[in-house]
Enzyme design. Structure first.
Site, PDB file in Angstrom:
ATOM      1  N   LYS A   1       0.838  -1.218   0.000  1.00  0.00           N
ATOM      2  CA  LYS A   1       0.000   0.000   0.000  1.00  0.00           C
ATOM      3  C   LYS A   1       0.867   1.260   0.000  1.00  0.00           C
ATOM      4  CE  LYS A   1      -2.266  -0.814   3.846  1.00  0.00           C
ATOM      5  NZ  LYS A   1      -1.722  -2.134   4.250  1.00  0.00           N
TER       6      LYS A   1
ATOM      7  N   ARG B   1      11.618  -6.485   5.003  1.00  0.00           N
ATOM      8  CA  ARG B   1      11.431  -5.044   4.775  1.00  0.00           C
ATOM      9  C   ARG B   1      12.443  -4.228   5.575  1.00  0.00           C
ATOM     10  NH1 ARG B   1       5.490  -2.571   5.068  1.00  0.00           N
ATOM     11  NH2 ARG B   1       5.379  -3.658   7.054  1.00  0.00           N
TER      12      ARG B   1
ATOM     13  N   ARG C   1      -0.744  -9.132  13.639  1.00  0.00           N
ATOM     14  CA  ARG C   1      -1.268  -8.086  12.753  1.00  0.00           C
ATOM     15  C   ARG C   1      -2.082  -8.701  11.624  1.00  0.00           C
ATOM     16  NH1 ARG C   1       4.238  -5.723  11.432  1.00  0.00           N
ATOM     17  NH2 ARG C   1       3.283  -4.263   9.983  1.00  0.00           N
TER      18      ARG C   1
ATOM     19  N   ARG D   1      11.454  -1.929  10.812  1.00  0.00           N
ATOM     20  CA  ARG D   1      10.357  -1.376  11.602  1.00  0.00           C
ATOM     21  C   ARG D   1      10.185  -2.234  12.841  1.00  0.00           C
ATOM     22  NH1 ARG D   1       5.050  -0.198   8.038  1.00  0.00           N
ATOM     23  NH2 ARG D   1       4.134  -1.248   9.822  1.00  0.00           N
TER      24      ARG D   1
ATOM     25  N   ARG E   1      -9.366   0.925   8.709  1.00  0.00           N
ATOM     26  CA  ARG E   1      -8.919  -0.437   8.994  1.00  0.00           C
ATOM     27  C   ARG E   1      -9.946  -1.210   9.796  1.00  0.00           C
ATOM     28  NH1 ARG E   1      -2.921   0.474   8.885  1.00  0.00           N
ATOM     29  NH2 ARG E   1      -1.891  -1.510   9.060  1.00  0.00           N
TER      30      ARG E   1
HETATM   31  P1  AMP Z   1       1.100   0.466   8.849  1.00  0.00           P
HETATM   32  O1  AMP Z   1       2.321   1.299   8.643  1.00  0.00           O
HETATM   33  O2  AMP Z   1      -0.063   0.908   8.019  1.00  0.00           O
HETATM   34  O3  AMP Z   1       1.367  -1.018   8.753  1.00  0.00           O
HETATM   35  O4  AMP Z   1       0.649   0.723  10.389  1.00  0.00           O
HETATM   36  C1  AMP Z   1       1.500   0.379  11.459  1.00  0.00           C
HETATM   37  C2  AMP Z   1       0.671   0.188  12.716  1.00  0.00           C
HETATM   38  O5  AMP Z   1       0.014   1.418  13.056  1.00  0.00           O
HETATM   39  C3  AMP Z   1      -0.464  -0.835  12.596  1.00  0.00           C
HETATM   40  O6  AMP Z   1      -0.030  -2.170  12.799  1.00  0.00           O
HETATM   41  C4  AMP Z   1      -1.403  -0.356  13.707  1.00  0.00           C
HETATM   42  O7  AMP Z   1      -0.914  -0.734  14.979  1.00  0.00           O
HETATM   43  C5  AMP Z   1      -1.281   1.166  13.593  1.00  0.00           C
HETATM   44  N1  AMP Z   1      -2.305   1.704  12.655  1.00  0.00           N
HETATM   45  C6  AMP Z   1      -2.081   2.223  11.425  1.00  0.00           C
HETATM   46  N2  AMP Z   1      -3.225   2.603  10.852  1.00  0.00           N
HETATM   47  C7  AMP Z   1      -4.208   2.298  11.738  1.00  0.00           C
HETATM   48  C8  AMP Z   1      -5.625   2.412  11.720  1.00  0.00           C
HETATM   49  N3  AMP Z   1      -6.281   2.906  10.657  1.00  0.00           N
HETATM   50  N4  AMP Z   1      -6.305   2.007  12.823  1.00  0.00           N
HETATM   51  C9  AMP Z   1      -5.671   1.508  13.906  1.00  0.00           C
HETATM   52  N5  AMP Z   1      -4.345   1.346  13.971  1.00  0.00           N
HETATM   53  C10 AMP Z   1      -3.615   1.735  12.899  1.00  0.00           C
END
Ligand code: AMP
Length: 184
Positions: free
Chosen positions: A13, A127, A174, A162, A88
């Site tokens: 994404k 990653r 996740r 990360r 999400r």
């Molecule tokens: P990402 O970089 O999109 O994988 O997001 C990293 C982490 O941030 C996720 O595993 C969640 O813990 C948190 N996070 C990101 N976006 C959301 C969302 N829309 N709702 C809740 N938690 C989020």
């Protein structure tokens, strides 16, 4: 123009959103990036979000939705916005509809990225991301390595893993949460 990019973690994404926003002069609104920036700066939001992110859990909807609402307001004059990582949960999607309806706006496109599960896990374990928050380039040790190991091709900063990619139990968690909360 408002576009939503959906898909499990590691489907690309962020990469696709980055390409589209660069090509079209759109703004990428990544909730994960905003949380990580706040964690790095040690803000109140960051301290709260880190309690959930470090365990592989979703940050509660109240915190996430109000953060996105505020950011959308700041970006109201942009010609295009790509939501990367939001919504999400069903509740976030409903809240987004409400926020947009109140402004007389709507979602224009939703792109759903699909990738086989084994590939996702391999991608997340491999990653690496640029530690420079202003750059945030993403690499993959196998598919897209940096020219010099551990160093960002674009800005020369150190590449890091990360925190939530480092632990395979957090990755599994996740993906389970994706199946339960996001896929519907
Ligand atoms: P990402 O970089 O999109 O994988 O997001 C990293 C982490 O941030 C996720 O595993 C969640 O813990 C948190 N996070 C990101 N976006 C959301 C969302 N829309 N709702 C809740 N938690 C989020």
């Amino acid at each position: 123009m408002l576009i939503i990019l959906l898909g499990a973690q590691g489907t690309g994404k962020g990469t696709v959103a980055g390409i589209l926003s660069k090509q079209n002069n759109w703004v990428q609104l990544s909730t994960g990036d905003i949380f990580r920036e706040n964690i790095a700066k040690g803000t109140e939001l960051g301290v709260e979000a880190d309690k959930y992110i470090s365990k592989g859990c979703l940050v509660p909807d109240e915190i996430t939705v109000s953060m996105v609402e505020k950011r959308l307001e700041e970006l109201k004059n942009e010609k295009g916005i790509i939501l990367d990582g939001f919504p999400r949960t069903l509740s976030q999607a409903e809240k987004l509809d409400e926020i947009l309806a109140n402004k007389g706006e709507k979602v224009d496109w939703v792109i759903n990225l699909e990738t086989p599960r084994e590939e996702i896990i391999t991608r997340m374990l491999n990653r690496r991301v640029c530690s420079n928050q202003a750059c945030k380039a993403t690499y993959n040790l196998v598919l897209h390595p940096s020219k010099v190991e551990g160093i960002c091709d674009i800005c020369g900063s150190e590449l890091i893993r990360r925190a939530d990619d480092s632990d395979s139990s957090a990755i599994e968690k996740r993906l389970e949460i994706y199946d339960k909360e996001t896929k519907p």
